[in-house]
Design an enzyme around this catalytic site. Structure first.
Site, short mmCIF file in Angstrom:
data_model
loop_
_atom_site.label_atom_id
_atom_site.label_comp_id
_atom_site.label_asym_id
_atom_site.label_seq_id
_atom_site.Cartn_x
_atom_site.Cartn_y
_atom_site.Cartn_z
N LYS A 258 12.13 34.65 28.15
CA LYS A 258 13.05 35.80 28.11
C LYS A 258 13.90 35.73 26.85
CE LYS A 258 17.20 37.66 30.48
NZ LYS A 258 18.05 37.61 31.70
N LYS A 270 28.67 44.35 32.71
CA LYS A 270 29.25 43.11 33.24
C LYS A 270 30.76 43.11 33.03
CE LYS A 270 25.32 40.02 32.29
NZ LYS A 270 25.08 39.63 33.69
N ARG A 344 13.88 40.55 34.31
CA ARG A 344 12.61 40.73 35.02
C ARG A 344 11.84 41.93 34.47
NH1 ARG A 344 15.89 41.26 40.57
NH2 ARG A 344 17.27 39.93 39.35
N1 BES Z 1 21.30 37.06 32.22
C1 BES Z 1 21.73 37.38 33.53
C2 BES Z 1 21.75 36.16 34.44
C3 BES Z 1 22.90 35.19 34.27
C4 BES Z 1 24.17 35.55 34.68
C5 BES Z 1 22.67 33.95 33.78
C6 BES Z 1 25.20 34.65 34.55
C7 BES Z 1 23.70 33.02 33.67
C8 BES Z 1 24.98 33.39 34.06
C9 BES Z 1 20.80 38.41 34.16
O1 BES Z 1 20.26 39.34 33.30
C10 BES Z 1 21.60 39.16 35.16
O2 BES Z 1 22.52 39.82 34.76
N2 BES Z 1 21.26 39.03 36.43
C11 BES Z 1 21.96 39.67 37.47
C12 BES Z 1 20.96 40.20 38.46
C13 BES Z 1 21.55 41.11 39.50
C14 BES Z 1 22.03 42.40 38.88
C15 BES Z 1 20.53 41.38 40.57
C16 BES Z 1 22.88 38.65 38.12
O3 BES Z 1 22.49 37.47 38.25
O4 BES Z 1 24.01 39.00 38.43
ZN ZN Z 2 20.07 38.73 31.35
MN MN Z 3 21.55 41.00 33.04
#
Ligand code: BES
Ligand code: ZN
Ligand code: MN
Length: 486
Positions: A258, A270, A344
């Protein structure tokens, strides 16, 4: 960095020449293991209360009497195993790196125990101790003070240690590359920059590299990847890098990383706190390039292909919106319910693309979910696969090089939350079990080959005072690939 080994016995350490000697002791030593000056020095320190044979304890001696080295550091380690050995090295090298020493020699009181894995752990600990980030920090020193490391071993271990040091040095170079890429800020480390780094590895490492731009990705039909990239002014890249160490007819190991060079969340934006850390969201991509770098030095007889979909995830007037439906390269339509579940989306098209290589096995590596950090913390990466043999191979590789992972479940029931009223699949499920739902989403695109997924959200970087990329899981991946050589 220069790693060497030196054949010597623990009772001849007075003759060792280096700027510093680090002696790892795992417990009170039997008489005669160390020669007189060192043995009595230790005994006196223990009776004076200045040293104990315990992990974490250390004793520094300047100009030790009867020894050639000007600096001696004795560190205690728990008995047995690789992990306490590496922990003791981290303590000792951490102290010595800010001494005047340029060349550090390391000895273990019980050197009969040393294996090639100890040599690899030694190279990893040394590289970690002296790592410096300087690309965007001119005030930082640009070269580490310590440039040479010697591991002292017995004659019987000599060949194993030499081989381990060579492998360890190659892996350390890959880890360092991955750390540097991760640490690089989002305005420097763009998709274009990552592609340039990969192209540089054509000359420096003999890799073959192909880079696709938006037009090529549109032509292929990667609707999910395109949807994530469309909100940013930074152009996307799709990188395919090959290490060819075996006959063309041999099916390759494919690593998919990724490469989100910054993840704002997009329209599902975020919160601001710690958002800077989303520059590390290309940790999977960095680990793929780092692994290819290590392999190019080790030169195993195997074919490996690295695939990196890379773009930013930004909100804008052009950005994909919650509820939008896109068509992935596989033909499956996806309802993008949350634009922050973007990893994903870029991975699913890369996983479908991987089919064309008729791979022996595919492993994807991604900072995919915050939920994985909640589940496993920062020590073990999450491992997801339905293939028990493959799970064992990855778990073993991680344990051998102290870059561990932990297997998570993939029962079909976990996929039920991904149902959508308007597309074949939604891109998010319920909050509970979020790292598993993410893996279940990816699984839908991997039916044609052996596959495993590593969620490195908790392990790719450290937060807080020591903020920075870790270079994980380059060591795990390199060992795994080496275990696949026929
Ligand atoms: N890159 C993030 C995952 C992440 C978040 C890694 C914090 C390390 C620390 C990923 O793209 C993401 O934002 N995932 C979301 C998924 C959710 C919206 C289903 C998450 O983990 O909040
Ligand atoms: Zn991400
Ligand atoms: Mn994300």
């Amino acid at each position: 960095m220069d790693f060497r080994h030196l054949v010597s016995s623990p009772d001849a350490l007075s003759k060792v020449t280096a700027d510093a000697l680090l002696l790892v002791v795992q417990g009170p030593l039997a008489d005669g293991i160390l020669e007189a000056p060192l043995a009595s020095l230790l005994a006196e320190a223990v009776s004076a209360g200045d040293f104990e044979f315990k992990p974490g304890r250390s004793l520094y001696v300047h100009r030790p009497v009867g020894m050639k080295v000007p600096r001696l550091l004795v560190v205690g380690a728990a008995a047995g195993g690789l992990k306490p050995f590496k922990a003791a090295l981290a303590t000792g090298l951490g102290q010595l790196k800010s001494s005047g020493a340029k060349h550090i020699a390391v000895a273990v009181a019980d050197s009969a125990e040393l294996t090639s894995l100890h040599a690899q752990a030694f190279a990893a600990a040394a590289a970690d101790a002296v790592y410096l980030y300087c690309r965007t920090k001119p005030s930082a020193p640009s070269a580490p003070a310590v440039s040479r490391f010697t591991l002292i071993c017995g004659k019987a271990q000599s060949r194993d240690i030499a081989a381990g040091l060579q492998r360890g040095a190659a892996i350390a170079a890959g880890v360092t590359l991955a750390r540097d890429l991760g640490n690089c800020p989002g305005n420097v480390c763009t998709p274009t920059f990552l592609a340039e780094q990969a192209k540089r590895m054509v000359k420096s490492h003999g890799l073959k590299v192909e880079v696709l731009d938006r037009k090529a990705v549109e032509k292929l039909g990667m609707g999910a990847f395109l949807a994530v990239a469309q909100g940013s002014n930074e152009p996307l890249r799709f990188i395919v890098a090959r290490y060819e160490g075996a006959a063309k007819s041999q099916p390759p190991v494919v690593l998919v990383g990724k490469g989100i060079t910054f993840d704002t969340g997009g329209i599902s934006i975020k919160p601001s706190a710690e958002m800077d850390e989303m520059k590390f969201d290309m940790g999977g991509a960095a680990s793929v390039l780092g692994t290819l770098c290590a392999l190019a030095e080790i030169k195993p007889k195997i074919n490996v292909i690295g695939i990196i979909p890379t773009c930013d995830n930004m909100p804008s007037g052009k950005a994909v919106k919650p509820g939008d439906v896109v068509t992935s390269l596989s033909g499956q339509t996806i309802e993008i319910l949350n634009t922050d579940a973007e990893g994903r989306l870029i991975l699913c098209d890369a996983l479908t693309y991987a089919e064309r290589f008729k791979p022996a096995v595919v492993v994807d590596i991604a900072t995919l979910t915050g939920a994985c950090v909640i589940a496993l913390g920062h020590h073990r990466s999450g491992l997801f696969t339905s293939d028990d043999a493959l799970a064992a191979e990855l778990l073993n590789a991680g344990d051998a090089v102290l870059d561990p992972c932990w297997r998570m479940p993939l029962d079909d029931e976990y996929g039920e939350g991904l149902k959508s009223s308007f597309a074949d699949v939604g891109n998010v499920g319920p909050r509970a079990g979020g790292s598993i739902t993410a893996a279940m989403f990816l699984k839908r695109f991997t039916g044609k080959y052996r596959w495993a997924h590593l969620d490195i959200a908790g392990t790719a970087w450290k937060s807080g005072a020591a903020k920075g990329g870790t270079g994980r899981p380059v060591a795990l991946l390199t060992h795994f690939v080496l275990s696949q050589v026929k």
